[in-house]
Write a protein that holds these residues in place. Sequence first.
Motif, PDB file in Angstrom:
ATOM      1  N   LEU A   1       0.820  -1.226   0.000  1.00 33.79           N
ATOM      2  CA  LEU A   1       0.000   0.000   0.000  1.00 33.79           C
ATOM      3  C   LEU A   1       0.856   1.279   0.000  1.00 33.79           C
ATOM      4  CD1 LEU A   1      -2.666  -1.157   2.632  1.00 33.79           C
ATOM      5  CD2 LEU A   1      -2.733  -1.395   0.144  1.00 33.79           C
ATOM      6  N   HIS A   2       2.162   1.133  -0.211  1.00 34.32           N
ATOM      7  CA  HIS A   2       3.039   2.293   0.001  1.00 34.32           C
ATOM      8  C   HIS A   2       2.708   3.473  -0.914  1.00 34.32           C
ATOM      9  CE1 HIS A   2       5.213   0.704  -3.499  1.00 34.32           C
ATOM     10  NE2 HIS A   2       5.768   1.894  -3.602  1.00 34.32           N
ATOM     11  N   ASP A   3       2.216   3.185  -2.121  1.00 32.18           N
ATOM     12  CA  ASP A   3       1.933   4.265  -3.077  1.00 32.18           C
ATOM     13  C   ASP A   3       0.446   4.607  -3.163  1.00 32.18           C
ATOM     14  OD1 ASP A   3       4.160   5.511  -4.038  1.00 32.18           O
ATOM     15  OD2 ASP A   3       4.400   4.227  -5.802  1.00 32.18           O
ATOM     16  N   THR A   4      -0.332   4.223  -2.149  1.00 29.90           N
ATOM     17  CA  THR A   4      -1.776   4.504  -2.166  1.00 29.90           C
ATOM     18  C   THR A   4      -2.053   5.977  -2.487  1.00 29.90           C
ATOM     19  OG1 THR A   4      -2.163   2.778  -0.539  1.00 29.90           O
ATOM     20  CG2 THR A   4      -3.904   4.401  -0.782  1.00 29.90           C
ATOM     21  N   GLY A   5      -1.211   6.869  -2.002  1.00 34.17           N
ATOM     22  CA  GLY A   5      -1.409   8.302  -2.210  1.00 34.17           C
ATOM     23  C   GLY A   5      -1.392   8.713  -3.671  1.00 34.17           C
ATOM     24  N   LYS A   6      -0.803   7.868  -4.544  1.00 34.81           N
ATOM     25  CA  LYS A   6      -0.753   8.208  -5.975  1.00 34.81           C
ATOM     26  C   LYS A   6      -2.142   8.236  -6.587  1.00 34.81           C
ATOM     27  CE  LYS A   6       3.858   7.600  -7.461  1.00 34.81           C
ATOM     28  NZ  LYS A   6       4.734   6.569  -7.984  1.00 34.81           N
ATOM     29  N   MET A   7      -3.093   7.562  -5.925  1.00 37.20           N
ATOM     30  CA  MET A   7      -4.464   7.549  -6.431  1.00 37.20           C
ATOM     31  C   MET A   7      -5.087   8.946  -6.380  1.00 37.20           C
ATOM     32  SD  MET A   7      -5.213   4.595  -7.480  1.00 37.20           S
ATOM     33  CE  MET A   7      -3.703   3.699  -7.789  1.00 37.20           C
TER      34      MET A   7
ATOM     35  N   THR B   1       3.438  15.060  -2.908  1.00 38.85           N
ATOM     36  CA  THR B   1       2.412  15.055  -1.861  1.00 38.85           C
ATOM     37  C   THR B   1       1.821  13.655  -1.655  1.00 38.85           C
ATOM     38  OG1 THR B   1       0.605  15.562  -3.395  1.00 38.85           O
ATOM     39  CG2 THR B   1       1.717  17.443  -2.357  1.00 38.85           C
ATOM     40  N   HIS B   2       2.136  12.687  -2.550  1.00 39.10           N
ATOM     41  CA  HIS B   2       1.488  11.373  -2.431  1.00 39.10           C
ATOM     42  C   HIS B   2       1.888  10.650  -1.149  1.00 39.10           C
ATOM     43  CE1 HIS B   2       5.212   9.568  -4.042  1.00 39.10           C
ATOM     44  NE2 HIS B   2       4.773   8.420  -3.591  1.00 39.10           N
ATOM     45  N   SER B   3       3.086  10.944  -0.606  1.00 41.63           N
ATOM     46  CA  SER B   3       3.501  10.266   0.629  1.00 41.63           C
ATOM     47  C   SER B   3       2.551  10.606   1.773  1.00 41.63           C
ATOM     48  CB  SER B   3       4.919  10.694   1.048  1.00 41.63           C
ATOM     49  OG  SER B   3       5.807  10.567  -0.011  1.00 41.63           O
TER      50      SER B   3
ATOM     51  N   GLN C   1       7.041   7.413   4.642  1.00 45.81           N
ATOM     52  CA  GLN C   1       8.512   7.543   4.644  1.00 45.81           C
ATOM     53  C   GLN C   1       9.226   6.906   3.449  1.00 45.81           C
ATOM     54  OE1 GLN C   1       9.755   5.826   8.393  1.00 45.81           O
ATOM     55  NE2 GLN C   1       9.254   7.682   9.546  1.00 45.81           N
ATOM     56  N   HIS C   2       8.498   6.312   2.497  1.00 45.51           N
ATOM     57  CA  HIS C   2       9.222   5.518   1.497  1.00 45.51           C
ATOM     58  C   HIS C   2      10.092   6.337   0.548  1.00 45.51           C
ATOM     59  CE1 HIS C   2       5.513   6.315  -0.848  1.00 45.51           C
ATOM     60  NE2 HIS C   2       6.256   6.103  -1.926  1.00 45.51           N
ATOM     61  N   HIS C   3       9.932   7.671   0.526  1.00 39.53           N
ATOM     62  CA  HIS C   3      10.843   8.488  -0.287  1.00 39.53           C
ATOM     63  C   HIS C   3      11.868   9.238   0.568  1.00 39.53           C
ATOM     64  CE1 HIS C   3       9.137   7.672  -4.197  1.00 39.53           C
ATOM     65  NE2 HIS C   3       7.928   7.831  -3.681  1.00 39.53           N
ATOM     66  N   GLU C   4      11.943   8.903   1.850  1.00 36.70           N
ATOM     67  CA  GLU C   4      13.040   9.435   2.663  1.00 36.70           C
ATOM     68  C   GLU C   4      14.318   8.735   2.194  1.00 36.70           C
ATOM     69  OE1 GLU C   4      12.736  11.847   4.612  1.00 36.70           O
ATOM     70  OE2 GLU C   4      10.662  11.889   5.332  1.00 36.70           O
TER      71      GLU C   4
ATOM     72  N   VAL D   1      13.740  -1.180  -2.381  1.00 34.75           N
ATOM     73  CA  VAL D   1      13.056  -2.101  -3.273  1.00 34.75           C
ATOM     74  C   VAL D   1      12.195  -1.352  -4.300  1.00 34.75           C
ATOM     75  CG1 VAL D   1      11.167  -3.755  -3.179  1.00 34.75           C
ATOM     76  CG2 VAL D   1      13.093  -4.010  -1.635  1.00 34.75           C
ATOM     77  N   ASP D   2      11.591  -0.237  -3.875  1.00 26.15           N
ATOM     78  CA  ASP D   2      10.773   0.596  -4.752  1.00 26.15           C
ATOM     79  C   ASP D   2      11.601   1.096  -5.934  1.00 26.15           C
ATOM     80  OD1 ASP D   2       8.706   2.234  -5.682  1.00 26.15           O
ATOM     81  OD2 ASP D   2       9.177   3.887  -4.315  1.00 26.15           O
ATOM     82  N   VAL D   3      12.780   1.620  -5.645  1.00 26.25           N
ATOM     83  CA  VAL D   3      13.645   2.132  -6.714  1.00 26.25           C
ATOM     84  C   VAL D   3      14.115   0.986  -7.611  1.00 26.25           C
ATOM     85  CG1 VAL D   3      15.847   3.267  -7.218  1.00 26.25           C
ATOM     86  CG2 VAL D   3      14.418   4.110  -5.344  1.00 26.25           C
TER      87      VAL D   3
END
Length: 354
Positions: A162-168, A191-193, A216-219, A245-247
């Motif tokens: 669910l880490h990128d849920t904000g992209k919705m 702002t998606h984070s 925090q996944h883009h920290e 892992v995301d990158v």
Amino acid sequence: MPVKHLHRGHELASDLVISRNRVLLRKGSILTDTLIKKISALGYQGLYIHDDLSKGLQVNEVISSELKLTMRNELESFLNNTSFNKPNTLKAQMKRIDKLLTYTIDEILQSSKVMVNIIDLRTYDDYTYSHSLNVALLSVIVGISMGMGRPQLHQLATGALLHDTGKMFIDKTILNKPARLTPEEFEEIKTHSERGYHYLNDNLEIADDSKLMALQHHEQYGGKGYPQGLSHEDIHLFSRIVGVVDVFDALTADRPYRKAMLPSDALEYILGGYDTMFDPDVVSALVKKVAPYPVGTCVRLSTDDVGIVVQNHEHASLRPVIKLIVDNKPVETYIDLANDRCALNITIKEVVNY
Ligand SMILES: [Fe+2]
């Protein structure tokens, strides 16, 4: 085999997910011109086929195609529900996702001796869902390698999925823009984070550590990430894992603005960010578990011999076992780059299409 080299009569060597309505092309299916067109339209880069080169090669799937497909579909309906905000539906969906994650972790634990073939992990139809799913699978693999038990792995997998849920909540034209983003567009994407974190926090009963992964996944480990500019252990371990892992998964996928990197090149990129962008312990765990030259890859050696990778060593992932190809035919000559003393000075020069 790259999709452009496929032709009628080729026999599939592993199951293929061809659409979201649960149709699978089974291992052993014979390709037709129509199927090849369809596979190509779906964006597959390559697939496994049986031929002289692959004889005797075993492709190990990390999780079954069926489970992967069910997870992907469940994730799609979950993420599409965000605009409707129906709390009961969301809760029921989360319950089903929870159950699927338990199966997923079981399957990964059973195959945890295997090095991961990132190309094999991927489903191709829609980047958003396949990326989130891959990120969850890879996070669990890294978590296992770092010694986590089931309860921790479950929280890690939930947050990763669910880490990128904000992209919705971000405008699709910005998300899928095939060109460089303007500074304003980049600020909007960033702002998606926070939006994802707040959405999960307000609507779901999941562990705080899982929700934090959305925030925090883009920290970055060295402190140059967003939204808070946290560094080192101030970033939660789960978030440090999903950050790497995301990158890695994004680099190995085709995107509207660039072609997919080879696994070996993507791993080099990750190693380049050791300690600045990424947590060194997480990088080491990833490098140990993901094969830079997965089984089935054709490579040219420094001796100018060409061969196909038939086995990976976890302790020496850059030094797989190679079966030589002479005059376009595989021969029964093997070079174990990690264990043959006379091969110690031989290196892999490049990946070749064969
Ligand atoms: Fe993100």
